[in-house]
Structure formats: structure tokens, C-alpha cells
Write a protein that holds these residues in place. Sequence first.
Motif, PDB file in Angstrom:
ATOM      1  N   ARG A  47       0.809  -1.233   0.000  1.00  0.00           N
ATOM      2  CA  ARG A  47       0.000   0.000   0.000  1.00  0.00           C
ATOM      3  C   ARG A  47       0.846   1.289   0.000  1.00  0.00           C
ATOM      4  O   ARG A  47       0.611   2.192   0.810  1.00  0.00           O
ATOM      5  CB  ARG A  47      -0.957   0.006   1.181  1.00  0.00           C
ATOM      6  N   PRO A  48       1.810   1.403  -0.902  1.00  0.00           N
ATOM      7  CA  PRO A  48       2.618   2.624  -0.906  1.00  0.00           C
ATOM      8  C   PRO A  48       1.855   3.803  -1.489  1.00  0.00           C
ATOM      9  O   PRO A  48       0.910   3.637  -2.264  1.00  0.00           O
ATOM     10  CB  PRO A  48       3.784   2.260  -1.820  1.00  0.00           C
ATOM     11  N   ARG A  49       2.268   4.999  -1.093  1.00  0.00           N
ATOM     12  CA  ARG A  49       1.827   6.216  -1.773  1.00  0.00           C
ATOM     13  C   ARG A  49       3.096   6.775  -2.393  1.00  0.00           C
ATOM     14  O   ARG A  49       4.052   7.123  -1.682  1.00  0.00           O
ATOM     15  CB  ARG A  49       1.182   7.227  -0.833  1.00  0.00           C
ATOM     16  N   VAL A  50       3.125   6.819  -3.710  1.00  0.00           N
ATOM     17  CA  VAL A  50       4.328   7.177  -4.440  1.00  0.00           C
ATOM     18  C   VAL A  50       4.084   8.430  -5.268  1.00  0.00           C
ATOM     19  O   VAL A  50       3.135   8.493  -6.052  1.00  0.00           O
ATOM     20  CB  VAL A  50       4.771   6.021  -5.370  1.00  0.00           C
ATOM     21  N   TYR A  51       4.943   9.406  -5.068  1.00  0.00           N
ATOM     22  CA  TYR A  51       4.970  10.589  -5.927  1.00  0.00           C
ATOM     23  C   TYR A  51       6.161  10.408  -6.850  1.00  0.00           C
ATOM     24  O   TYR A  51       7.256  10.070  -6.394  1.00  0.00           O
ATOM     25  CB  TYR A  51       5.178  11.860  -5.095  1.00  0.00           C
ATOM     26  N   PHE A  52       5.940  10.588  -8.142  1.00  0.00           N
ATOM     27  CA  PHE A  52       7.074  10.537  -9.050  1.00  0.00           C
ATOM     28  C   PHE A  52       7.018  11.735  -9.985  1.00  0.00           C
ATOM     29  O   PHE A  52       5.963  12.160 -10.416  1.00  0.00           O
ATOM     30  CB  PHE A  52       7.189   9.193  -9.772  1.00  0.00           C
ATOM     31  N   ILE A  53       8.199  12.302 -10.208  1.00  0.00           N
ATOM     32  CA  ILE A  53       8.309  13.570 -10.904  1.00  0.00           C
ATOM     33  C   ILE A  53       9.062  13.362 -12.200  1.00  0.00           C
ATOM     34  O   ILE A  53      10.076  12.654 -12.246  1.00  0.00           O
ATOM     35  CB  ILE A  53       9.058  14.611 -10.023  1.00  0.00           C
ATOM     36  N   ARG A  62       1.268   6.668 -18.285  1.00  0.00           N
ATOM     37  CA  ARG A  62       1.535   5.263 -18.609  1.00  0.00           C
ATOM     38  C   ARG A  62       2.128   4.535 -17.403  1.00  0.00           C
ATOM     39  O   ARG A  62       1.671   3.453 -17.021  1.00  0.00           O
ATOM     40  CB  ARG A  62       2.506   5.184 -19.797  1.00  0.00           C
ATOM     41  N   ILE A  63       3.106   5.141 -16.769  1.00  0.00           N
ATOM     42  CA  ILE A  63       3.779   4.499 -15.638  1.00  0.00           C
ATOM     43  C   ILE A  63       2.841   4.370 -14.443  1.00  0.00           C
ATOM     44  O   ILE A  63       2.829   3.338 -13.761  1.00  0.00           O
ATOM     45  CB  ILE A  63       5.064   5.267 -15.278  1.00  0.00           C
ATOM     46  N   ALA A  64       2.028   5.373 -14.195  1.00  0.00           N
ATOM     47  CA  ALA A  64       1.051   5.286 -13.092  1.00  0.00           C
ATOM     48  C   ALA A  64       0.112   4.107 -13.313  1.00  0.00           C
ATOM     49  O   ALA A  64      -0.175   3.345 -12.374  1.00  0.00           O
ATOM     50  CB  ALA A  64       0.269   6.592 -12.961  1.00  0.00           C
ATOM     51  N   ALA A  65      -0.360   3.937 -14.545  1.00  0.00           N
ATOM     52  CA  ALA A  65      -1.257   2.817 -14.859  1.00  0.00           C
ATOM     53  C   ALA A  65      -0.534   1.475 -14.698  1.00  0.00           C
ATOM     54  O   ALA A  65      -1.103   0.516 -14.159  1.00  0.00           O
ATOM     55  CB  ALA A  65      -1.803   2.961 -16.276  1.00  0.00           C
ATOM     56  N   GLU A  75      -0.933   3.875  -4.354  1.00  0.00           N
ATOM     57  CA  GLU A  75      -1.359   5.145  -4.942  1.00  0.00           C
ATOM     58  C   GLU A  75      -0.137   5.736  -5.635  1.00  0.00           C
ATOM     59  O   GLU A  75       0.924   5.892  -5.014  1.00  0.00           O
ATOM     60  CB  GLU A  75      -1.861   6.082  -3.841  1.00  0.00           C
ATOM     61  N   PHE A  76      -0.277   6.064  -6.916  1.00  0.00           N
ATOM     62  CA  PHE A  76       0.845   6.506  -7.727  1.00  0.00           C
ATOM     63  C   PHE A  76       0.501   7.854  -8.347  1.00  0.00           C
ATOM     64  O   PHE A  76      -0.379   7.947  -9.206  1.00  0.00           O
ATOM     65  CB  PHE A  76       1.170   5.443  -8.781  1.00  0.00           C
ATOM     66  N   ILE A  77       1.179   8.885  -7.885  1.00  0.00           N
ATOM     67  CA  ILE A  77       0.838  10.268  -8.215  1.00  0.00           C
ATOM     68  C   ILE A  77       1.968  10.874  -9.026  1.00  0.00           C
ATOM     69  O   ILE A  77       3.098  11.014  -8.540  1.00  0.00           O
ATOM     70  CB  ILE A  77       0.613  11.085  -6.922  1.00  0.00           C
ATOM     71  N   PHE A  78       1.664  11.253 -10.261  1.00  0.00           N
ATOM     72  CA  PHE A  78       2.672  11.866 -11.127  1.00  0.00           C
ATOM     73  C   PHE A  78       2.603  13.381 -11.020  1.00  0.00           C
ATOM     74  O   PHE A  78       1.522  13.969 -11.024  1.00  0.00           O
ATOM     75  CB  PHE A  78       2.463  11.445 -12.583  1.00  0.00           C
ATOM     76  N   ILE A  79       3.780  14.006 -10.926  1.00  0.00           N
ATOM     77  CA  ILE A  79       3.888  15.463 -10.933  1.00  0.00           C
ATOM     78  C   ILE A  79       4.755  15.842 -12.128  1.00  0.00           C
ATOM     79  O   ILE A  79       5.936  15.469 -12.176  1.00  0.00           O
ATOM     80  CB  ILE A  79       4.514  15.996  -9.624  1.00  0.00           C
TER      81      ILE A  79
END
Length: 142
Positions: A47-53, A62-65, A75-79
Motif C-alpha cells: 500500500r505505498p503512496r508514491v509521488y514521481f516527478i 503510462r507508468i502510473a497505470a 497510490e501513484f501520483i505523477f507530478i
Amino acid sequence: MVSLEEVHASNSCIASALPPGLVAVFVGGTNGVGETTLKRFAKHAVRPRVYFIGRSQKAGDRIAAECKALNAEGEFIFIEKEVSLIRNVDVVCEEIKSKEKAINLLFLTIGTLQAGISEDPPPFRPAFPLNDSSSVQNILQK
């Protein structure tokens, strides 16, 4: 050098060695080493929450999916930000700080000087000062 078998063994321990619900930040996670590391982390973390920039919204989507397919509870959040511009590093830090109390893991895998890149902006990307300044900026933002 660490063997591939040792890397796989280490990755398989992520779920038991790291607590559920970790907050991880990947600066430069939309290709190369950053993308691969992000996907391996997504596969093994609980259950990670990941922000990637990164610079490309298309790659980020694409990577979030793909990460969501690897770990439906994550949870994968792109910035989308160009972090070679130090002012953008400040913006990213503030955005994440407004949502999180703490960051458990920080991965700095931003690129270096490349030939044939766009000149809009910046036309020159000095490898050492860029990586050094961005790293310090990421670490010092609290």
C-alpha cells in the motif's frame, strides 16, 4: 558488484522489511533507472503512496497505470515538472509537503547532460551542478 540474485532477494524483502503505507518520492521516475526502480518498488511495497516527478505527462500516465496494475492497493501520483529548473524543485517540494507529514523514501534518479535535447528551457544542463543542486534542494526542503 552486487549480483542480480542479491538484488532480486533484496527486492523480495520489501514487503516484510518496510512498513505498509510508506510515502516514497521518485525524482526522475519516468524512464531508465528511475522508471525501473519505481516499478520494482510498486510491485513489492505494501500500500505505498508514491509521488514521481518527470517531464512527460504521457510517460507519467503510462507508468502510473502500469504501477497500479502491479499494485492495486498502491497510490501513484505523477507530478509533471522540469526539475533541472531549481525553482520547480521548490514547487514540487511545497506540493508534496502540503499533502504529507513525512517522506519515508527519496529516490534521486534525475538525468544528466544529454545531446540532442530541447533547448526550451534551459539550453544548457550542467550535469554535476544540476544533480548536486537539485539533490540538496530536495533534501533541505522540510
